[in-house]
Design an enzyme around this catalytic site. Structure first.
Site, PDB file in Angstrom:
ATOM      1  CG  ASP A  32       4.548  -4.931  -0.194  1.00 26.49           C
ATOM      2  OD1 ASP A  32       4.093  -5.681  -1.002  1.00 26.49           O
ATOM      3  OD2 ASP A  32       4.822  -3.682  -0.399  1.00 26.49           O
TER       4      ASP A  32
ATOM      5  CG  ASP B 138       2.118  -7.248  -3.979  1.00 31.41           C
ATOM      6  OD1 ASP B 138       0.821  -6.718  -3.597  1.00 31.41           O
ATOM      7  OD2 ASP B 138       2.964  -6.565  -4.271  1.00 31.41           O
ATOM      8  CD  GLU B 139       0.597  -4.095  -0.378  1.00 26.97           C
ATOM      9  OE1 GLU B 139       1.152  -3.359   0.364  1.00 26.97           O
ATOM     10  OE2 GLU B 139      -0.135  -3.783  -1.456  1.00 26.97           O
TER      11      GLU B 139
END
Length: 435
Positions: free
Chosen positions: A22, A117-118
């Site tokens: 993350d 973003d993960e």
């Protein structure tokens, strides 16, 4: 810097190990990755039309700047505190996200992109210490992309998510927490608040507290049948995942979306139909690009138009219209014609409009639908033309090749007065180094 190789054990003997990678304060980190002068400075990023704060660096959080605060209310305070303010720069964020995922995919057997973003990373079958690989991932992403990340490792997705929370909460972890052993799992579950568990949140945590469930450990060991009866299968599944029972599968890629929407608030309120038509053409173009990227065809679309519904001093109006297409298509031109006709039907003069939207419906994958013998044939060469346009726009920047209806610098574009350069996605905005 190498990675471990997959062992030779049979698949049923391989212990399942999953990591959640993350990015830290992703939007702010993207700004820093391309602007080194911003390192260690407090940064916030604003939503569309510079509306409210949607991302904060650790330094900005330490100053007490709240998430979601309207920019016009905190503008003076941000200036006094020396906070750097940036408008959202989605092309830059998307490009750096793609770089992160590309680097990650090269280091592990498989990844599942969860959001911009993960991503989940499959460590199963890899020899060696999972925490070592987690630190290698963290170091490489920081060195190659300039992106700081947290890495949580465990035997289920829910535990990996909780491990990632711990990696970010306690700096002493170095940004990596390995939660594969039962002893470490128990230690973290006993101190983790239940609202930090993936899928629980604050509202559900309040209800769980009435049952004396305040920690992740208490949720994990509560009676599964009672949880299922009271909250449904999702909470019961979460509790099982916290106990180490894997209930959520791992996929190599996201499933195709069942509907695609493209919409933004106008930079200024629009009264005339002409600029609204331009905006609609732009949104249809973007929706069609998303449609083609997942190899889908569209069978119907919905067009909507509205005024600012929260302005009591202005007349309010909102309407929408759904159109069934004569045949499934991914051609921007075939989508635009019906969309503009529907827009003209729902448009009413005398209103100050703030937003229009296009929603693509009845999506199907190529080859799933039998063509209608009585429907008009698709345009000759449509597939090749759309592929060429997408290739050029991907290489040269979105909007390089566009419909003639769409101006290069429209007056209706959303406000982004503090947007940084795109740096990585436009030739005229490349990062330069001065001697």
């Amino acid at each position: 810097m190498g990675t471990s190789k997959v062992g030779t054990q049979p698949a049923w003997m391989v212990k399942r190990v999953i990591a959640l990678v993350d990015c830290n304060a992703f939007y702010c980190s993207c700004e820093r990755a391309t602007q080194p002068a911003l390192k260690s400075k407090p940064i916030v990023v604003l939503s569309n039309n510079d509306g409210c704060i949607i991302a904060r660096s650790a330094e900005a959080k330490a100053l007490g700047i709240p998430m979601g605060a309207p920019y016009f209310k905190v503008k003076d305070e941000l200036r006094k505190l020396g906070v750097v303010v940036r408008s959202s720069n989605y092309p830059l964020y998307a490009d750096l996200s793609n770089r992160v995922m590309t680097v990650l995919a090269d280091m592990v057997p498989a990844i599942e992109v969860y959001s911009i973003d993960e991503a989940w990373a499959d460590f199963s079958g890899l020899q060696g210490d999972p925490a070592v690989l987690g630190r290698q991932i963290r170091q490489r992403l920081l060195q190659w992309v300039g992106m700081p990340v947290g890495v949580g490792i465990s035997t289920t997705k829910t535990l990996a998510k909780l491990a990632n929370w711990a990696a970010k909460k306690w700096p002493a972890t170095g940004g990596v927490v390995d939660l594969t052993s039962p002893e470490r799992q128990e230690k973290l579950l006993r101190i983790a608040p239940v609202d930090e568990v993936w899928g629980i949140g604050r509202r559900l945590a309040v209800k769980l507290s009435t049952m004396n469930i305040t920690t992740a450990w208490e949720l994990a060991h509560y009676d599964a049948a009672t949880l299922r009866k009271t909250f449904g299968v999702t909470v019961e599944r979460t509790a099982r995942e916290l106990r180490g029972v894997s209930c959520l599968g791992f996929s190599d890629g996201p499933l195709p979306k069942q509907a695609i929407c493209s919409s933004k608030m106008f930079g200024d309120k629009l009264k005339d139909l002409a600029p609204i038509r331009e905006a609609m053409a732009s949104y249809v173009t973007r929706a069609a690009e998303k449609l083609r990227s997942q190899q889908s065809l569209c069978g119907a679309l919905q067009v909507s138009l509205q005024t600012q519904l929260h302005s009591p001093h202005l007349p309010r109006y909102a309407n929408a219209m759904t159109v069934t297409l004569p045949f499934p298509t991914d051609d921007t031109r075939d989508l635009l014609g019906p969309a503009l006709k529907a827009l003209e039907c729902i448009y009413r003069p005398g209103y100050a409009y703030s937003k229009c939207a296009i929603l693509l419906l009845d999506l199907s994958q190529r080859g799933e639908v039998t063509p209608d013998l009585f429907a008009p044939p698709p345009r000759p060469g449509s597939d090749r033309l759309m592929k060429v346009i997408d290739t050029i726009n991907l290489r040269e920047g979105r909007g390089t090749v566009r419909l003639g209806l769409i101006p290069a610098a429209p007056d209706w574009a959303m406000r982004r007065d503090m947007k940084s350069q795109c740096f990585t996605t436009r030739w005229d905005e490349l990062l330069t180094i001065r001697g």
